[in-house]
Design a protein around this motif. Structure first.
Motif, mmCIF file in Angstrom:
data_model
loop_
_atom_site.group_PDB
_atom_site.id
_atom_site.type_symbol
_atom_site.label_atom_id
_atom_site.label_comp_id
_atom_site.label_asym_id
_atom_site.label_seq_id
_atom_site.Cartn_x
_atom_site.Cartn_y
_atom_site.Cartn_z
ATOM 1 N N THR A 71 47.833 43.323 43.451
ATOM 2 C CA THR A 71 47.712 42.430 44.605
ATOM 3 C C THR A 71 46.949 41.184 44.188
ATOM 4 O O THR A 71 46.426 41.098 43.080
ATOM 5 N N ASN A 72 46.864 40.265 45.086
ATOM 6 C CA ASN A 72 46.085 39.052 44.818
ATOM 7 C C ASN A 72 44.638 39.413 44.520
ATOM 8 O O ASN A 72 43.989 38.783 43.700
ATOM 9 N N LYS A 73 44.177 40.432 45.213
ATOM 10 C CA LYS A 73 42.788 40.865 45.000
ATOM 11 C C LYS A 73 42.622 41.342 43.558
ATOM 12 O O LYS A 73 41.608 41.060 42.913
ATOM 13 N N THR A 74 43.627 42.053 43.065
ATOM 14 C CA THR A 74 43.568 42.525 41.679
ATOM 15 C C THR A 74 43.441 41.338 40.739
ATOM 16 O O THR A 74 42.615 41.340 39.815
ATOM 17 N N HIS A 75 44.257 40.304 40.981
ATOM 18 C CA HIS A 75 44.230 39.136 40.096
ATOM 19 C C HIS A 75 42.898 38.411 40.194
ATOM 20 O O HIS A 75 42.348 37.970 39.184
ATOM 21 N N ILE A 76 42.382 38.309 41.403
ATOM 22 C CA ILE A 76 41.112 37.574 41.581
ATOM 23 C C ILE A 76 39.981 38.312 40.883
ATOM 24 O O ILE A 76 39.181 37.713 40.151
ATOM 25 N N ILE A 77 39.922 39.617 41.074
ATOM 26 C CA ILE A 77 38.845 40.391 40.446
ATOM 27 C C ILE A 77 38.995 40.322 38.924
ATOM 28 O O ILE A 77 38.005 40.155 38.194
ATOM 29 N N ALA A 78 40.243 40.404 38.449
ATOM 30 C CA ALA A 78 40.465 40.324 37.006
ATOM 31 C C ALA A 78 40.029 38.963 36.480
ATOM 32 O O ALA A 78 39.435 38.859 35.396
ATOM 33 N N ALA A 84 33.456 36.391 33.526
ATOM 34 C CA ALA A 84 32.169 37.021 33.233
ATOM 35 C C ALA A 84 32.194 37.682 31.860
ATOM 36 O O ALA A 84 31.358 38.541 31.579
ATOM 37 N N MET A 85 33.122 37.295 31.017
ATOM 38 C CA MET A 85 33.240 37.824 29.660
ATOM 39 C C MET A 85 33.462 39.343 29.661
ATOM 40 O O MET A 85 32.982 40.053 28.802
ATOM 41 N N LEU A 86 34.145 39.785 30.672
ATOM 42 C CA LEU A 86 34.434 41.220 30.748
ATOM 43 C C LEU A 86 35.956 41.420 30.723
ATOM 44 O O LEU A 86 36.520 42.093 31.581
ATOM 45 N N CYS A 87 36.580 40.768 29.750
ATOM 46 C CA CYS A 87 38.042 40.844 29.672
ATOM 47 C C CYS A 87 38.564 42.274 29.569
ATOM 48 O O CYS A 87 39.594 42.591 30.185
ATOM 49 N N PRO A 88 37.906 43.146 28.802
ATOM 50 C CA PRO A 88 38.430 44.530 28.749
ATOM 51 C C PRO A 88 38.474 45.165 30.134
ATOM 52 O O PRO A 88 39.402 45.921 30.450
ATOM 53 N N CYS A 89 37.478 44.815 30.930
ATOM 54 C CA CYS A 89 37.471 45.372 32.290
ATOM 55 C C CYS A 89 38.617 44.785 33.112
ATOM 56 O O CYS A 89 39.205 45.465 33.965
ATOM 57 N N ALA A 90 38.910 43.541 32.835
ATOM 58 C CA ALA A 90 39.999 42.896 33.566
ATOM 59 C C ALA A 90 41.326 43.579 33.255
ATOM 60 O O ALA A 90 42.169 43.762 34.143
ATOM 61 N N VAL A 91 41.457 43.970 31.983
ATOM 62 C CA VAL A 91 42.687 44.677 31.599
ATOM 63 C C VAL A 91 42.745 46.019 32.322
ATOM 64 O O VAL A 91 43.805 46.451 32.791
ATOM 65 N N CYS A 92 41.576 46.620 32.421
ATOM 66 C CA CYS A 92 41.525 47.920 33.108
ATOM 67 C C CYS A 92 41.967 47.806 34.560
ATOM 68 O O CYS A 92 42.508 48.754 35.128
ATOM 69 N N MET A 93 41.713 46.651 35.137
ATOM 70 C CA MET A 93 42.115 46.442 36.522
ATOM 71 C C MET A 93 43.608 46.672 36.703
ATOM 72 O O MET A 93 44.065 47.139 37.738
ATOM 73 N N TYR A 94 44.361 46.299 35.689
ATOM 74 C CA TYR A 94 45.820 46.439 35.795
ATOM 75 C C TYR A 94 46.295 47.810 35.330
ATOM 76 O O TYR A 94 47.436 48.171 35.549
ATOM 77 N N CYS A 95 45.406 48.525 34.642
ATOM 78 C CA CYS A 95 45.802 49.843 34.152
ATOM 79 C C CYS A 95 45.497 50.945 35.155
ATOM 80 O O CYS A 95 46.224 51.917 35.251
ATOM 81 N N THR A 96 44.412 50.776 35.868
ATOM 82 C CA THR A 96 44.044 51.828 36.806
ATOM 83 C C THR A 96 44.687 51.550 38.165
ATOM 84 O O THR A 96 44.780 50.396 38.591
ATOM 85 N N ARG A 100 44.949 48.722 42.946
ATOM 86 C CA ARG A 100 46.269 48.184 43.292
ATOM 87 C C ARG A 100 46.808 48.863 44.539
ATOM 88 O O ARG A 100 46.502 50.020 44.814
ATOM 89 N N ASN A 101 47.626 48.149 45.252
ATOM 90 C CA ASN A 101 48.274 48.730 46.423
ATOM 91 C C ASN A 101 49.305 49.759 45.965
ATOM 92 O O ASN A 101 49.846 49.660 44.868
#
Ligand SMILES: [Zn+2]
Length: 118
Positions: A71-78, A84-96, A100-101
């Motif tokens: 969702t848009n929220k996923t993209h915004i949080i990522a 915030a230099m937490l790119c690995p976490c951003a990737v996790c946003m799309y994996c978990t 996501r809706n």
């Protein structure tokens, strides 16, 4: 000598059929029947996991097929995590699936039944 007038009028044209007088009885005004609205199936509430619902499209008792969607929220949080230099976490946003809706689809008619929003 009197001329015999043939009164026998048997011509070939058939006489007009007798039409009985139909009495026109005014009927009481009947309220127009309400147009039969199709009984809308309530959209079933769904959770994050596959569940058994009555599909509003084909009206069958089915077990939904789930598909998570960013969702848009996923993209915004990522994006925030990336900044915030937490790119690995951003990737996790799309994996978990927890960010996501979840779209629930009917396996019979492939219609979208409902979306579980995070
Ligand atoms: Zn269906």
């Amino acid at each position: 000598m009197a001329t015999v007038v043939n009164v026998n009028t048997t011509n070939n044209s058939a006489p007009a059929p007798y039409i009985p007088y139909v009495q026109c009885i005014p009927t009481a005004p009947v309220a127009p029947a309400a147009p039969a609205a199709p009984a809308l199936q309530p959209i079933p509430s769904v959770g994050p996991k596959s569940c058994s619902v009555i599909c509003p499209n084909c009206r069958q008792q089915v077990r939904t097929r789930v598909s998570s969607q960013s969702t848009n929220k996923t993209h915004i949080i990522a994006l925030i995590l990336c900044l915030a230099m937490l790119c690995p976490c951003a990737v996790c946003m799309y994996c978990t699936p927890c960010t996501r809706n979840v779209n629930h689809y009917c396996p019979a008619c492939k219609a979208l039944v409902n979306t579980y929003e995070r």
